[in-house]
Scaffold this motif. Structure first.
Motif, PDB file in Angstrom:
ATOM      1  N   TYR A 120       0.737   5.984 -15.959  1.00  0.00           N
ATOM      2  CA  TYR A 120      -0.575   5.417 -15.662  1.00  0.00           C
ATOM      3  C   TYR A 120      -1.586   5.749 -16.746  1.00  0.00           C
ATOM      4  O   TYR A 120      -1.452   6.707 -17.508  1.00  0.00           O
ATOM      5  CB  TYR A 120      -1.089   5.890 -14.303  1.00  0.00           C
ATOM      6  N   ASN A 127       0.816  -1.215   0.000  1.00  0.00           N
ATOM      7  CA  ASN A 127       0.000   0.000   0.000  1.00  0.00           C
ATOM      8  C   ASN A 127       0.851   1.267   0.000  1.00  0.00           C
ATOM      9  O   ASN A 127       1.874   1.341   0.682  1.00  0.00           O
ATOM     10  CB  ASN A 127      -0.909   0.016   1.231  1.00  0.00           C
ATOM     11  N   LYS A 144      -1.256   1.603 -12.813  1.00  0.00           N
ATOM     12  CA  LYS A 144       0.091   2.157 -12.896  1.00  0.00           C
ATOM     13  C   LYS A 144       1.136   1.047 -12.885  1.00  0.00           C
ATOM     14  O   LYS A 144       0.930   0.000 -12.252  1.00  0.00           O
ATOM     15  CB  LYS A 144       0.352   3.095 -11.698  1.00  0.00           C
ATOM     16  N   ALA A 171      -2.996   3.710  -3.362  1.00  0.00           N
ATOM     17  CA  ALA A 171      -2.539   2.792  -4.392  1.00  0.00           C
ATOM     18  C   ALA A 171      -2.259   1.432  -3.763  1.00  0.00           C
ATOM     19  O   ALA A 171      -1.620   1.343  -2.711  1.00  0.00           O
ATOM     20  CB  ALA A 171      -1.282   3.327  -5.076  1.00  0.00           C
ATOM     21  N   TYR A 172      -2.743   0.377  -4.423  1.00  0.00           N
ATOM     22  CA  TYR A 172      -2.535  -0.991  -3.930  1.00  0.00           C
ATOM     23  C   TYR A 172      -1.740  -1.792  -4.957  1.00  0.00           C
ATOM     24  O   TYR A 172      -2.108  -1.848  -6.143  1.00  0.00           O
ATOM     25  CB  TYR A 172      -3.872  -1.664  -3.669  1.00  0.00           C
ATOM     26  N   GLN A 173      -0.656  -2.407  -4.512  1.00  0.00           N
ATOM     27  CA  GLN A 173       0.203  -3.204  -5.395  1.00  0.00           C
ATOM     28  C   GLN A 173      -0.326  -4.647  -5.426  1.00  0.00           C
ATOM     29  O   GLN A 173      -0.057  -5.447  -4.541  1.00  0.00           O
ATOM     30  CB  GLN A 173       1.658  -3.166  -4.901  1.00  0.00           C
ATOM     31  N   ARG A 195      -6.933   4.554 -11.528  1.00  0.00           N
ATOM     32  CA  ARG A 195      -5.716   4.451 -12.340  1.00  0.00           C
ATOM     33  C   ARG A 195      -5.126   3.039 -12.293  1.00  0.00           C
ATOM     34  O   ARG A 195      -5.231   2.350 -11.285  1.00  0.00           O
ATOM     35  CB  ARG A 195      -4.644   5.419 -11.837  1.00  0.00           C
ATOM     36  N   GLU A 213      -4.887   2.382  -8.352  1.00  0.00           N
ATOM     37  CA  GLU A 213      -4.955   3.567  -7.495  1.00  0.00           C
ATOM     38  C   GLU A 213      -6.302   4.258  -7.619  1.00  0.00           C
ATOM     39  O   GLU A 213      -6.857   4.403  -8.717  1.00  0.00           O
ATOM     40  CB  GLU A 213      -3.835   4.537  -7.857  1.00  0.00           C
ATOM     41  N   THR A 241       3.240   9.463 -12.448  1.00  0.00           N
ATOM     42  CA  THR A 241       3.495   9.790 -11.053  1.00  0.00           C
ATOM     43  C   THR A 241       4.992   9.657 -10.786  1.00  0.00           C
ATOM     44  O   THR A 241       5.603   8.660 -11.180  1.00  0.00           O
ATOM     45  CB  THR A 241       2.720   8.857 -10.106  1.00  0.00           C
ATOM     46  N   PHE A 286       0.202  -1.331  -9.823  1.00  0.00           N
ATOM     47  CA  PHE A 286      -0.628  -0.694  -8.802  1.00  0.00           C
ATOM     48  C   PHE A 286      -1.997  -0.327  -9.374  1.00  0.00           C
ATOM     49  O   PHE A 286      -2.099   0.133 -10.525  1.00  0.00           O
ATOM     50  CB  PHE A 286       0.025   0.599  -8.302  1.00  0.00           C
TER      51      PHE A 286
END
Length: 323
Positions: A254, A173, A240, A202-204, A238, A212, A295, A210
């Motif tokens: 992204y 995160n 990314k 954003a979550y990987q 998004r 987001e 980003t 990611f």
């Protein structure tokens, strides 16, 4: 002196000598063990724990911790983790965790807590330590400067930290807060500008990918005409991908989808032509469709970043934290 008295004297002397000798042996046997048990063990206090829980800052009140020293942390005489000293500064010590010995003990570590510190070899601390995965021909990683705090080549037990993965940012995160500007043309073709605040999560979900969610909000005063107020809400999703860049930086292009909605008290002057003009410029702020951008992240300290979003959806600058 007759034989009876001589025998009694010799027996008494032998008893006293044997007792004294036995007591001396016991004392000598105990002394090295006590010294060995306490050697290299002292107490320090946890001052800071990073968000990733890989970097700790301890007090160095005992003045026994030096850069490059391998140490262990323990609670109640039970080992919790293995670490290496990265840097000493102003009576405090920064360490990097290399290995977790006990998840139960590890979960108990808190800021402000006193911990036992074992300097050097911890194999005699009363607990069998987890064997290192470093082969005899390999050298254990050493921290020579604070830059090595960002080095992921450390010995960590399986399942504890995913340092063997291809992730450039290890935690799942990243949350952030940012500030930017929103500008628009009013009915007199003059530019109006407002501060835009934003937050993002954003979550990987897999290595370096990611998902987001971004929410941005701004309020334009006296727009599109004097006395009117216009609130703009911007929601963006998004996808990314994270690329590693020099100087502890990351570049994340992204693609996403944006929905920008507007709430305004414009168009209520009672003059048809003016109302139509106000509503027209307000409608121009509404957006629904794809968004593109990049980003930029620059690591400040472990766990913290400076973040910039440059895209068709938002333009802002802020801070982010990983966890």
């Amino acid at each position: 002196m007759g034989w009876p008295r001589l025998i009694i004297f010799l027996v008494t002397l032998l008893f006293l000598t044997s007792g004294s000798f036995a007591q001396t042996l016991v004392e000598e046997a105990k002394a090295p063990l006590a010294a060995e048990a306490s050697e290299g063990v002292f107490v320090e206090t946890i001052k800071i724990i990073s968000a990733s829980k890989k970097i700790f800052v301890l007090t160095n009140n005992n003045q026994q911790l030096g850069q490059g020293d391998f140490i262990s942390l323990a609670l109640d005489n039970k080992l919790a983790a293995r670490a290496v000293v990265a840097k000493n500064y102003d009576g405090q010590t920064g360490i990097k965790i290399l290995k977790i010995y006990s998840l139960a003990q590890w979960a108990r570590l808190r800021k402000g807590q006193e911990v036992q510190v074992i300097r050097g070899d911890d194999s005699m601390f009363g607990k069998k330590v987890v064997e290192s995965k470093v082969t005899p021909t390999e050298e254990a990683p050493k921290i020579k400067s604070e830059e090595d705090l960002f080095n992921d080549k450390v010995a960590v037990d399986d399942g504890e930290f995913d340092d063997g993965s291809k992730r450039h940012i290890k935690p799942d995160n990243v949350i952030s807060l940012g500030v930017g500007f929103l500008s628009a043309k009013d009915i007199e073709n003059q530019e109006a500008r407002s501060t835009q605040f934003s937050g993002a999560w954003a979550y990987q979900f897999t290595d370096n990918w990611f998902a987001e969610f971004v929410y941005a909000r701004s309020q334009l005063e006296d727009y599109p005409a004097k006395g009117a107020q216009t609130l703009v809400n911007n929601v963006v999703g998004r996808l990314k991908y994270n690329f590693k860049a020099p100087l502890y930086s990351f570049i994340m292009p992204y693609i996403g989808f944006q929905s920008q909605t507007v709430s305004s008290n414009a168009g209520k002057t009672g003059v048809a032509a003016v109302d139509a003009a106000e509503l027209e410029v307000v409608d121009e702020l509404k957006k629904t469709g794809p968004a593109f951008g990049v980003t930029l992240l620059r690591r400040l300290v472990p766990g913290w970043f400076v973040k910039a979003d440059l895209g068709t959806d938002v333009l802002n600058l802020g801070v982010a934290i990983e966890f």
